[in-house]
Each structure stands twice: as C-alpha cells, then as structure tokens.
Scaffold this active site. Structure first.
Site, PDB file in Angstrom:
ATOM      1  N   LYS A  53       0.848  -1.207   0.000  1.00 56.70           N
ATOM      2  CA  LYS A  53       0.000   0.000   0.000  1.00 56.70           C
ATOM      3  C   LYS A  53       0.875   1.245   0.000  1.00 56.70           C
ATOM      4  O   LYS A  53       0.644   2.174  -0.771  1.00 56.70           O
ATOM      5  CB  LYS A  53      -0.900   0.039   1.244  1.00 56.70           C
ATOM      6  CG  LYS A  53      -2.109  -0.862   1.160  1.00 56.70           C
ATOM      7  CD  LYS A  53      -2.800  -0.973   2.508  1.00 56.70           C
ATOM      8  CE  LYS A  53      -3.779  -2.123   2.495  1.00 56.70           C
ATOM      9  NZ  LYS A  53      -4.274  -2.492   3.820  1.00 56.70           N
ATOM     10  N   GLN A  97      -5.185  -1.264   9.557  1.00 54.62           N
ATOM     11  CA  GLN A  97      -5.110  -2.621   9.011  1.00 54.62           C
ATOM     12  C   GLN A  97      -5.784  -3.619   9.960  1.00 54.62           C
ATOM     13  O   GLN A  97      -5.541  -3.613  11.168  1.00 54.62           O
ATOM     14  CB  GLN A  97      -3.619  -2.993   8.801  1.00 54.62           C
ATOM     15  CG  GLN A  97      -3.376  -4.355   8.166  1.00 54.62           C
ATOM     16  CD  GLN A  97      -3.857  -4.456   6.735  1.00 54.62           C
ATOM     17  OE1 GLN A  97      -3.888  -3.462   6.002  1.00 54.62           O
ATOM     18  NE2 GLN A  97      -4.241  -5.650   6.320  1.00 54.62           N
ATOM     19  N   ASP A 120     -11.435   2.865   3.732  1.00 56.15           N
ATOM     20  CA  ASP A 120     -11.853   1.462   3.674  1.00 56.15           C
ATOM     21  C   ASP A 120     -13.359   1.336   3.441  1.00 56.15           C
ATOM     22  O   ASP A 120     -13.851   0.281   3.049  1.00 56.15           O
ATOM     23  CB  ASP A 120     -11.530   0.765   5.009  1.00 56.15           C
ATOM     24  CG  ASP A 120     -10.283  -0.099   4.945  1.00 56.15           C
ATOM     25  OD1 ASP A 120      -9.999  -0.650   3.879  1.00 56.15           O
ATOM     26  OD2 ASP A 120      -9.602  -0.217   5.984  1.00 56.15           O
TER      27      ASP A 120
END
Ligand code: GUN
Length: 297
Positions: A53, A97, A120
């Site tokens: 990422k 995460q 997200d």
C-alpha cells in the site's frame, strides 16, 4: 475455454489514471493527497499488504504515512492515534489494518475514524450510505469486483448475481453494489441449502468465503462470469505452498465465460481502489469535483 480476466493489467491502467489525477491536484490546486496506514502487531500478511500500500501510494504521487505499533498496544492508544489523524488536515485517508489484536475492539476503532477519511468504507455511516444509495466511500475489494464486471459486460442490469459469503468486508458490500447496478442478487452462506444449485443459476458468481477451491466447475452456469475474491495459501504435494482462490480455477475455466485468476485477479484491484478512494476523499475534503477519469461508477 473461458477468458482469464486480467485484474493486474486493469489495476495498472487504473493506477495510471489515479497518478494523472493526483498530478493535476498537485499542479492546479497545490493539494498532495496523503494516506495514513496504522498497523498494530507483526502479522506477516498484514506487513506485506501495508508495504505494498505504502509503495503504490508513493508511486501514484501521494504521501504515505505509516504508523507501526507494537502487538500489546492498548485500545486507548489506537483511538488516540486515530483522533490525531482525524484532526490533521494534511491527512486525507486513514486505514487501520485488520485484524487487530484481541485486546482492541475493531468496530470501536473503525467507527472512530472520521467518515470523510474512512478510505476502507467500513465506518457504519459509510455502510449505511452505501445501503441507501447515497454518495459514500465504497469498500475497496467490492469496488474492484464491480469495475472488472462493468469492464467485461458494460451494463450489469438484469443479470442474476450470486454472492458466496456474507462478510462485512466483501460479501455484504459487493451485494449492495450489484443491487445498485440493477442485478438480481442472491447472498449465500454456510447455511444455504443446495449451494451448487443456487450458484448454477448465476450469470455473475462472486466467491468470497475463504475456503480454498470450494466452488467447483459443475456449480457454474455455462458462460457465467466468475469473480474469485479468495486468497488462500495451501500446501502442494511437492511440500511447497501456493496461493489459490475460493474457486476451482481449472474446473471453472472449462464451463465459465470468464474467470479472475488468483493471484492476478481481484487482488491488485483492492490497492488501486484504495488509492482511488484517497483521491476521492481529498477532492471532497477540498470541495473539488472528483476527476472524471477515476469516476468509474
Ligand atoms: N485486512 C484484510 N483486508 C483488509 C482491508 O481491505 N482493509 C483493512 N483495513 N484491513 C484489511
């Protein structure tokens, strides 16, 4: 034989458009989007995701800020970092995460992220907006699935879509997006009766259960398009390991019209969509229109 859908190539093209959008944000408006990623602990798979990422964020011309915290970090410490990132005007997107260590309540952390920075799309308000069709930040893997399908079919209207799996990260949001595209959507799960029979009705079959090679070739309607979201590491007979999806790829290829491979299908789309969400978030935070080139749906 079915066509193999090249998600890796599609993601390369999408990332190029994102980089161009970033470049004009920087040059015309002096805005350099920034994504903050929070990693708690040292889970090897999470470390790989976070590294990729960060690398791709920088390659697209954006700033990547990584916060790596030890496995014994308290919930209060994570919430306090999220609060700091929420209040930092230089940060446009925040991703924590998952999974988080057991002492930390995941939903508490997700819902502490500012709705506008929730790249997200997991915040309860973004989930709600998606379900009533309001503008929101859309979860990355589901967005990637829809882009590949629209690239293949053009319109998805009226198609029968079967989703195997009901997770909050993939199954439920991808079902909402398919519904928004006017598919007739069936969501299946571990208690579904006659799963092979249900799957065999699908023009679009999305597998997101996390069970290696569960969906067999004879579950597939001839000509159907299969999107395999699974990423499972299994042992081979030679004592090595390999990555497989939730679909028996060889069996499916004999019946389907098109199939996404694992690796190289949906996987590369997830990070590309995360970068896209970061640009979208940055534009909305500055009251700018989202560039047409990345407004794919
Ligand atoms: N862990 C596995 N997939 C994801 C994802 O899409 N987002 C976050 N935050 N964590 C994950």
């Amino acid at each position: 034989m079915a066509t193999v859908i090249d998600g890796k190539a599609f993601a390369v093209g999408l990332r190029k458009k994102i980089a161009e959008s970033v470049s004009s944000l920087v040059n015309e408006h002096g805005i350099k989007p920034a994504l903050a990623v929070v990693l708690v602990g040292e889970d090897p798979a999470s470390q790989v995701y976070v590294r990729n990422k960060g690398k791709q964020t920088v390659e697209a011309g954006m700033d990547s800020i990584e916060h790596k915290l030890s496995i014994d970090t308290s919930e209060e410490e994570v919430l306090s970092l999220v609060n700091e990132l929420n209040n930092d005007p230089r940060i446009n997107g925040i991703l924590v995460q998952l999974p988080l260590p057991k002492q930390i309540d995941e939903s508490k952390v997700i819902n502490a992220i500012s709705v506008e920075k929730d790249v997200d799309g997991f915040h309860i308000e973004n989930v709600g907006k998606l379900s009533i069709g309001e503008e929101s930040l859309v979860p990355c893997t589901p967005a990637g699935c829809i882009m590949l399908l629209k690239d293949h079919f053009g319109s998805l209207s009226g198609k029968s879509a079967v989703v195997v799996g009901r997770s909050n990260i993939v199954g439920k949001p991808v079902s909402m997006l398919l519904l928004k595209e006017s598919c007739t959507v069936t969501i299946t799960h571990s208690r579904t009766q006659d799963l092979p029979g249900v799957c065999s009705q699908a023009d679009i079959l999305i597998a997101a259960v996390g069970v290696p090679e569960m969906v067999k070739g004879d579950w597939v309607k001839p000509g159907a398009v299969i999107i395999d979201v699974g990423i499972n590491r299994i042992s081979t007979e030679e004592g090595k390991t390999k990555l497989v999806g939730d679909v028996d790829f060889k069996g499916a290829m004999e019946v389907a019209g098109a199939v996404t491979p694992v690796p190289g299908g949906v996987g590369p789309m997830t990070i590309a969509c995360l970068l896209r969400n970061t640009v979208i978030a940055a534009c909305r935070q500055h009251n700018l229109d989202v560039p047409e080139a990345i407004k794919t749906f």
